[in-house]
Design a protein around this motif. Sequence first.
Motif, PDB file in Angstrom:
ATOM      1  N   ALA A  61       0.885  -1.284   0.099  1.00  0.00           N
ATOM      2  CA  ALA A  61       0.012   0.055  -0.042  1.00  0.00           C
ATOM      3  C   ALA A  61       0.758   1.293   0.063  1.00  0.00           C
ATOM      4  O   ALA A  61       0.587   2.264  -0.579  1.00  0.00           O
ATOM      5  N   ALA A  62       2.085   1.346   0.800  1.00  0.00           N
ATOM      6  CA  ALA A  62       2.737   2.218   0.761  1.00  0.00           C
ATOM      7  C   ALA A  62       3.528   2.639  -0.440  1.00  0.00           C
ATOM      8  O   ALA A  62       3.667   3.830  -1.058  1.00  0.00           O
ATOM      9  N   LYS A  63       4.004   1.765  -1.445  1.00  0.00           N
ATOM     10  CA  LYS A  63       4.336   1.581  -2.713  1.00  0.00           C
ATOM     11  C   LYS A  63       3.140   2.238  -3.773  1.00  0.00           C
ATOM     12  O   LYS A  63       3.784   3.219  -4.631  1.00  0.00           O
ATOM     13  N   ILE A  64       2.074   1.823  -3.610  1.00  0.00           N
ATOM     14  CA  ILE A  64       0.949   2.394  -4.366  1.00  0.00           C
ATOM     15  C   ILE A  64       1.095   4.094  -4.125  1.00  0.00           C
ATOM     16  O   ILE A  64       0.864   4.793  -5.327  1.00  0.00           O
ATOM     17  N   ARG A  65       0.989   4.374  -2.767  1.00  0.00           N
ATOM     18  CA  ARG A  65       0.869   5.907  -2.556  1.00  0.00           C
ATOM     19  C   ARG A  65       2.181   6.685  -3.070  1.00  0.00           C
ATOM     20  O   ARG A  65       1.784   7.490  -3.615  1.00  0.00           O
ATOM     21  N   ASN A  66       3.398   5.819  -3.009  1.00  0.00           N
ATOM     22  CA  ASN A  66       4.402   6.267  -3.557  1.00  0.00           C
ATOM     23  C   ASN A  66       4.330   6.505  -5.026  1.00  0.00           C
ATOM     24  O   ASN A  66       4.849   7.804  -5.558  1.00  0.00           O
ATOM     25  N   VAL A  67       4.140   5.664  -5.720  1.00  0.00           N
ATOM     26  CA  VAL A  67       3.708   5.929  -7.201  1.00  0.00           C
ATOM     27  C   VAL A  67       2.518   6.859  -7.664  1.00  0.00           C
ATOM     28  O   VAL A  67       2.948   7.697  -8.566  1.00  0.00           O
ATOM     29  N   LYS A  68       1.684   7.007  -6.869  1.00  0.00           N
ATOM     30  CA  LYS A  68       0.612   7.936  -7.226  1.00  0.00           C
ATOM     31  C   LYS A  68       1.127   9.456  -6.917  1.00  0.00           C
ATOM     32  O   LYS A  68       1.013  10.245  -7.846  1.00  0.00           O
ATOM     33  N   GLN A  69       2.009   9.610  -5.946  1.00  0.00           N
ATOM     34  CA  GLN A  69       2.514  10.867  -5.555  1.00  0.00           C
ATOM     35  C   GLN A  69       3.687  11.306  -6.726  1.00  0.00           C
ATOM     36  O   GLN A  69       3.835  12.284  -7.101  1.00  0.00           O
ATOM     37  N   ALA A  70       4.498  10.326  -7.347  1.00  0.00           N
ATOM     38  CA  ALA A  70       5.493  10.307  -8.182  1.00  0.00           C
ATOM     39  C   ALA A  70       4.787  10.788  -9.523  1.00  0.00           C
ATOM     40  O   ALA A  70       5.378  11.565 -10.151  1.00  0.00           O
ATOM     41  N   LEU A  71       3.784  10.380  -9.658  1.00  0.00           N
ATOM     42  CA  LEU A  71       2.786  10.527 -11.151  1.00  0.00           C
ATOM     43  C   LEU A  71       2.242  11.898 -11.036  1.00  0.00           C
ATOM     44  O   LEU A  71       2.297  12.707 -11.928  1.00  0.00           O
ATOM     45  N   ALA A  72       1.819  12.201  -9.795  1.00  0.00           N
ATOM     46  CA  ALA A  72       1.191  13.642  -9.390  1.00  0.00           C
ATOM     47  C   ALA A  72       2.122  14.516  -9.725  1.00  0.00           C
ATOM     48  O   ALA A  72       2.002  15.849 -10.295  1.00  0.00           O
ATOM     49  N   ASN A  73       3.462  14.410  -9.363  1.00  0.00           N
ATOM     50  CA  ASN A  73       4.635  15.245  -9.315  1.00  0.00           C
ATOM     51  C   ASN A  73       5.063  15.593 -10.866  1.00  0.00           C
ATOM     52  O   ASN A  73       5.661  16.733 -10.877  1.00  0.00           O
ATOM     53  N   VAL A  74       4.688  14.988 -11.641  1.00  0.00           N
ATOM     54  CA  VAL A  74       4.924  15.330 -13.206  1.00  0.00           C
ATOM     55  C   VAL A  74       3.687  15.527 -13.995  1.00  0.00           C
ATOM     56  O   VAL A  74       3.521  14.995 -15.278  1.00  0.00           O
ATOM     57  N   GLY A  75       2.561  15.694 -13.200  1.00  0.00           N
ATOM     58  CA  GLY A  75       1.459  16.102 -13.700  1.00  0.00           C
ATOM     59  C   GLY A  75       0.400  14.875 -14.403  1.00  0.00           C
ATOM     60  O   GLY A  75      -0.488  15.206 -15.278  1.00  0.00           O
ATOM     61  N   LEU A  76       0.776  13.622 -13.949  1.00  0.00           N
ATOM     62  CA  LEU A  76      -0.066  12.554 -14.340  1.00  0.00           C
ATOM     63  C   LEU A  76      -0.921  11.965 -13.227  1.00  0.00           C
ATOM     64  O   LEU A  76      -1.156  10.804 -13.208  1.00  0.00           O
ATOM     65  N   ALA A  77      -1.508  12.789 -12.685  1.00  0.00           N
ATOM     66  CA  ALA A  77      -2.206  12.103 -11.323  1.00  0.00           C
ATOM     67  C   ALA A  77      -3.505  11.613 -11.984  1.00  0.00           C
ATOM     68  O   ALA A  77      -4.169  10.579 -11.061  1.00  0.00           O
ATOM     69  N   SER A  78      -3.907  11.875 -13.030  1.00  0.00           N
ATOM     70  CA  SER A  78      -5.219  11.343 -13.811  1.00  0.00           C
ATOM     71  C   SER A  78      -5.021   9.805 -14.134  1.00  0.00           C
ATOM     72  O   SER A  78      -6.061   8.998 -14.171  1.00  0.00           O
TER      73      SER A  78
END
Length: 297
Positions: free
Chosen positions: A136-153
């Motif tokens: 679950a922590a890794k899922i959150r980590n990837v979500k944040q990493a994508l959000a940081n490059v404008g790909l939160a969607s």
Amino acid sequence: MKFAYHIALFASLASTALGASQFFGLNYNPKRPDGSCPNVYQVQGDLKVLRPYTNRLRIYSVHDCNQGEPVLRAMENTDWKVELGLWVNKNDAVFEADKNELLRLTKYFNFAKQVSAVVVGSEAVYRKEQTAEQLAAKIRNVKQALANVGLASIPVTTSETWPTYYQTLIKEVDFVNMHGFPFWEGVSIDKANDKMFQHIYDLQAAAKGKKVVVGETGWPSAGDHYGAAQTGMHNAQSYLQQFVCRAVRENIEYYYFNSFDQNWASTNNASNVEGNWGIVKNDYVTPKFAEPIYSCK
């Protein structure tokens, strides 16, 4: 490493109409029949073979064999979509390498157009290589990493077997991506689809409104039997027919396992069925089943 040469796209990838035996999506590993790493031209050839069946694929790692780049490159200027996998095991350096490669690829490809989801891990909890909390922590980590490059969607999920998709994971994913194989439960073919759909219904109840997608299911056409579950061409096609038609009726999205028979998969696994789940033979060209593969009339 970014390809330095010009990629000549197959025009037929964009123009070939989907055939009668269509699948919502297929699982795909672009490694070659001998297990070697693919190049973009080989992936383009695979896409041409698979085009009659689907325009959606799922891969399991972007870093292993650096397969993410040739897959995305081969899909450029087409309507193919891909779920990109990040491999997760007990060595977190493997996950970090996949995540870093994913982020590198975001600089060169149109993720909003080409990438339908990112799948963080495949059965890592089932294999006891991660706890649900660690994953679950890794899922959150990837979500944040994508959000940081404008790909939160872009949706982020993980793939687990139905009994190991714990609430800790359901809470974090954008949709539930479950694996189910009645074959590996030793269920006879006449009871297999009822068993599979009961697992789906159970997870739908647990997901409390989140979409449940079948990330893997299938039946092997050859190899050793497992309890009352018998391999063989007839049973493989029977399971496929029943599953696909019921999934269509019930509006359940799925990625069928597998695109190709892969001999190297059996050599990497104790079971001799592992190379026999594909809808295309191990030459990556010849259809395993006569058309129509299924009929939902």
